[in-house]
Design a protein around this motif. Structure first.
Motif, short mmCIF file in Angstrom:
data_model
loop_
_atom_site.label_atom_id
_atom_site.label_comp_id
_atom_site.label_asym_id
_atom_site.label_seq_id
_atom_site.Cartn_x
_atom_site.Cartn_y
_atom_site.Cartn_z
N ARG A 222 0.84 -1.18 0.00
CA ARG A 222 0.00 0.00 0.00
C ARG A 222 0.89 1.24 0.00
O ARG A 222 1.84 1.31 0.77
N ILE A 223 0.59 2.19 -0.84
CA ILE A 223 1.31 3.45 -0.79
C ILE A 223 0.34 4.55 -0.37
O ILE A 223 -0.85 4.46 -0.63
N LEU A 224 0.87 5.56 0.28
CA LEU A 224 0.02 6.61 0.84
C LEU A 224 0.45 7.97 0.30
O LEU A 224 1.62 8.18 -0.02
N PRO A 225 -0.52 8.89 0.21
CA PRO A 225 -0.16 10.24 -0.20
C PRO A 225 0.70 10.90 0.88
O PRO A 225 0.44 10.73 2.08
N LYS A 226 1.71 11.61 0.46
CA LYS A 226 2.60 12.28 1.42
C LYS A 226 1.84 13.36 2.17
O LYS A 226 1.04 14.08 1.57
N PRO A 227 2.07 13.49 3.46
CA PRO A 227 1.41 14.57 4.20
C PRO A 227 1.94 15.91 3.71
O PRO A 227 3.02 15.99 3.14
N GLU A 228 1.17 16.96 3.98
CA GLU A 228 1.60 18.28 3.52
C GLU A 228 2.90 18.71 4.17
O GLU A 228 3.73 19.37 3.57
N GLY A 229 3.05 18.36 5.43
CA GLY A 229 4.28 18.72 6.13
C GLY A 229 4.38 17.97 7.44
O GLY A 229 3.44 17.29 7.85
N ALA A 230 5.53 18.09 8.09
CA ALA A 230 5.72 17.44 9.39
C ALA A 230 6.73 18.27 10.18
O ALA A 230 7.65 18.85 9.59
N ARG A 231 6.51 18.35 11.49
CA ARG A 231 7.47 19.07 12.33
C ARG A 231 7.50 18.48 13.72
O ARG A 231 6.47 18.11 14.25
N PRO A 232 8.68 18.42 14.33
CA PRO A 232 8.78 17.87 15.68
C PRO A 232 8.92 18.95 16.75
O PRO A 232 9.23 20.10 16.46
#
Ligand code: FAD
Lengths: 477, 370
Positions: A222-232
């Protein structure tokens, strides 16, 4: 670690077996000279080494099938191999076994964005699966730290996880189908580009079976759409208890971070020396990452930091940019390397109920003193999957044995508090003999019965997973 | 009727019998009873074993009513992520659905597309096999690769490998807000394209369904977004923009109405009052329109972005025959056809081999999954 005595009748027949394999494979795909077989003598659990009888590198499912048919007829054990990055000795050969490596089978066979899957040959590396779809905005979610090297074959066999599995699950949650060759050479397909299976969930059974039920040659993922962004956000605490309580509060608040990573003081110090990530010098450190649009990230991180503040953090640092995110992740990503700079290390992988975190960390600290070996803890806190790294000196006689005894005691502790021996690395040979601490004899017996169905002669990776004593009667024939 | 009160009692009953047993939870699926006369119910094995909201972990006995499980979770603002359906209205059955029955049939609702199936939330099982041996696999932690994953094998095995006594789940927090994007008037083919586009967007769709005849009788495509309020609002706008010109769009955010709407989808209400055989078909989403053309159902519902087709068929229709050449598999829930899609020979042999190991006396739900 004890391994079964190699079968001398197989060793004697080496030239005949090699000759037969050469009838179905090109010469360069059969590796049998002693100097060359050494390349396959171990995986990433390098304390154990043994060159195989020979290694084969088939280029297609048909070749895999032909090889297995021959080995089946000859009664030769087969050890499947992906990239050899197993930390559990899953791909360790025995002298009388054939290593079947799928590294040459690394093609993408199909990408389908409408139905959100990719079909690949299993020798393809984990990262290059994402590599094949990322320009179109997709990714393959399970991301073991070894993703540059490890193959989908090994990921399926070990049901590998990664830093982001709190949200996306592990391999089994992202695997839709496989093509697999049984030990007698029969080729079969399980699952497909559908969200459920007809009949028993054999796909779920294959995933995590450590190469003991069949050789997986193709996988539908299964492949998923990349999230718009990510931050820690990074947070430091002055006790493990407080950090543990903070993790629990974040989870209860209804935020679902993609990752909650935990590092303790020994690891923080080691990574500071090694990578200079600018971490605070404190008892426990959490990295919590969330995904979404900028506004969504702000909202979630705001909530998480509000919770963290209630626990009086000694440091609270929200990333505001890609550079700052990289800086926060830098130390975590170099943690293993940093520990490796100090000494040799053994990486454990037990899982515990999250609520037991402070207790288990305290006990590990006490044991560390008893055994006289340092230990650092870095792990996926959201799901309780610990990675204690025990430092030892491989050149010092007795150190490895002490380290193993220490490790075994930690893993028994994990089981005792309601957890398990391994959360993502697999049993292999490393935890084989501890299986009796987690499973009653009946529970092990029923698993071995499952192997009986798929591989009645017990030729596929036979001396792994089950304690040798338990599998003795089945292996000797 | 056998009603064991403890796991040990259950094990003893199974050890001591050679007579076939029909294993029952709430009996709400009421179909495919198999050939056994004697009923063994798990209703006596009920109750909560452990719930740690901060660890997202729940352990319950298999005979516990689903409603009870959901109530316990709701009190902590959590839920079973996979949204199990209630079969009663669709199948015209009564009884109280149990959590063990949900696991035995791997029952998974609309959120399957994002949160996974029942099997993905299930982290541990205890069960008694056909020898009367008490077995356990998995546990109460969500990452566990110790030994073979018999948790997955047990999930969806319809009581043919063992009688479940205890099940453990990873649970998830409930969402704060929901928005449903409703698109009116699309054809099935257009709707599947729209759903694929939405599911391929970064906006985290947690439900994608289509009905050719919604509450007011017209076709509706439904896309669900869940999360924190501000985020849901943002994503609903962004998704609407990304979908482009797909026709008349309405965004529903009323909590009661969105909940009712998705229960309507989850429980396949639109097919409950239609006569005929009932089929559940798994396909590649983009094949769904072709399957619909091939089988020409009296009524249908698409869930999972088109990957799941629920269909009412004129009685006696051989759906599998009509689907040939397209791919996928079909389960017959009501009708004369065999319940499960016949498997390829190798898989059938492996499955039969497993069944013989777990149930050598052949007493657990004989005739079911056969
Ligand atoms: C630095 C480092 C970091 C790591 N980080 C992580 C991590 O974050 N998460 C994690 O889960 N793991 C991690 N690992 C462990 C390891 O990378 C995984 O277990 C990985 O999935 C192994 O893949 P491989 O291709 O190298 O398999 P191998 O080591 O070649 O084999 C692993 C097992 O798979 C079996 N196998 C291989 N090919 C097949 C096949 N075609 N069919 C059937 N069985 C087969 C083998 O027999 C063996 O039992 C790490 C390892 C290292 C060295």
């Amino acid at each position: 670690m004890e391994m079964p005595t190699p079968n001398s009748r197989i060793l004697e027949r080496k030239s005949r077996i090699v000759a037969r394999l050469l009838t179905v494979l090109p010469a360069d795909a059969v590796i049998h000279e002693e100097v060359e077989t050494r390349a396959y003598e171990c995986d990433a659990l390098t304390a154990y080494k043994c060159p195989p009888l020979c290694a084969v590198l088939p280029a297609s499912t048909e070749e895999v099938s032909a090889v297995l048919k021959i080995c089946h007829e000859e009664g030769v054990p087969v050890v499947p191999r992906g990239s050899g990055t197993s930390l559990a000795g899953g791909a360790l050969p025995t002298a009388d076994s054939v290593i079947l490596g799928v590294a040459r089978m690394n093609e993408v066979l199909e990408t389908d964005y409408d139905n959100r899957f990719i079909r690949v040959q299993t020798g393809r590396t984990n990262l290059s699966v994402t590599g094949a779809v990322e320009m179109d905005g997709f990714f393959y979610a399970p991301d073991p730290s070894s993703q540059l090297a490890c193959a989908i074959a090994g990921n399926i066999a070990m049901n590998s996880g990664g830093a982001h599995c709190l949200k996306y699950g592990v391999t089994t949650n992202n695997l839709l189908g496989v093509k697999m060759v049984l030990m007698d050479g029969t080729v079969t397909e399980i699952g497909g580009a559908y969200l459920d299976s007809a009949g028993y969930d054999l796909l779920g059974l294959i995933c995590g079976s450590e190469g003991q039920l069949g050789v997986v040659t193709e996988a539908t993922l299964r492949i998923l759409p990349k999230p718009e962004g990510a931050r820690p956000v990074l947070m430091g605490f002055d006790s493990n208890e407080v950090a543990g309580a903070c993790v629990s509060d974040i989870i209860k608040a209804g935020v679902l971070p993609v990752a909650i990573e935990f590092m303790d003081r020994p690891v923080i110090r080691a990574t500071e020396t090694f990578a200079n990530a600018g971490y605070p010098d404190c008892e426990a450190l959490l990295i919590v990452e969330v995904e979404g649009s900028e506004a969504e990230i702000d909202e979630q991180l705001g909530l998480i930091m509000e919770i963290a503040r209630k626990h009086n953090p000694v440091e609270l640092r929200e990333s505001k940019s890609a550079e700052e995110s990289a800086a926060i992740w830098l130390g975590r990503k170099s943690a293993f390397g940093a520990m490796g700079q100090i000494n040799d290390y053994m990486c454990l992988d037990g899982t515990i109920p999250v609520s037991q975190l402070p207790y288990v960390l305290r006990r590990i600290g006490e044991m560390s003193k008893d055994y006289g070996l340092d230990v650092g803890n870095v792990f996926h806190a959201g799901d309780g999957n610990m990675h204690p790294l025990i430092l030892f000196d491989a050149n010092k006689p007795g150190d490895l044995e002490t380290c193993e005894a220490f490790g075994a005691e930690i893993l028994r502790l994990c089981v005792e508090v309601g957890g398990c021996l391994t959360g993502e690395h697999g049993v292999g040979i490393e935890k084989r003999d501890l299986m009796v601490d987690q499973f009653a004899p009946d529970d092990l017996e029923v698993q071995m019965k499952v192997k009986d169905v798929f591989d009645p002669k017990w030729l596929l990776n036979p001396s792994k997973v089950f304690p040798l004593e338990a599998s003795e009667a089945r292996r000797a024939h | 009727m056998l009603t064991p009160r403890t796991e040990d009692e259950l094990a003893e009953m199974i050890r001591e019998t050679n007579a076939p047993l029909r294993i029952q939870g709430g009996g709400t699926r009421g179909f495919d009873p198999g050939t056994a006369d004697e009923v063994l119910t798990t209703s006596g094995l009920s109750g909560l074993e452990l719930y740690e909201p901060g660890a997202l972990t729940l352990v319950v006995k298999a005979g516990t009513p689903v409603a009870e499980v959901e109530a316990v979770l709701a009190a902590e603002n959590q839920r079973l992520a996979f949204e199990p359906m209630d079969h009663r209205r669709l199948l015209g059955t009564s009884g109280e659905p149990t959590i063990g029955g949900v696991v035995a049939a791997n029952v998974s609702g609309p959120r399957r597309v994002q949160a996974g199936a029942c099997r993905d939330s299930l982290i541990g099982v205890r069960f008694v096999d056909g020898n009367g041996t008490v077995l356990k696999n998995g546990g109460r932690v969500m990452k566990n690769v110790t030994g073979y994953d018999l948790v997955k094998l047990a999930c969806g095995s319809y009581g043919t490998l063992g009688v479940l006594t205890e099940v453990s789940f990873k649970v998830l927090p409930k969402n704060e807000a929901t928005a449903v994007i409703l698109i009116n008037g699309q054809s099935a083919r257009k709707a599947v394209q729209t759903m694929s586009k939405a599911l391929a967007s970064p906006y985290e769709i947690t439900g994608a369904a289509y009905t050719p005849s919604g509450l007011d009788g017209h076709p509706v495509t439904m896309l669900r977004l869940e999360g924190f309020a501000a985020s849901v609002t943002y994503r609903a706008e962004a998704l609407t923009k990304a979908l482009g010109d797909v026709g008349e769009i309405h965004i529903e955010t009323d909590p009661e109405r969105t909940k009712a709407g998705w229960e309507w989808v989850r429980d396949v209400h639109s097919l409950s009052d239609v006569a005929g055989d009932l089929w559940r078909i798994s396909v590649k989403p983009s094949d769904a329109p072709d399957v619909l053309e091939a089988i020409d159902p009296k009524a249908y519902l698409l869930d999972w972005g088109g990957g799941l087709i629920w269909a009412r068929m004129p009685s006696g229709t051989d759906v599998r025959q009509k689907m040939q050449g397209i791919g996928g598999h079909a389960t017959c829930l009501q009708g004369r056809a065999s319940r499960f899609h016949p498997q390829p020979e190798t898989l059938a042999t492996l499955s039969a081999g497993l069944r013989a190991k777990f149930d050598p006396k052949g007493i657990l739900n004989p005739g079911v999954m056969a």
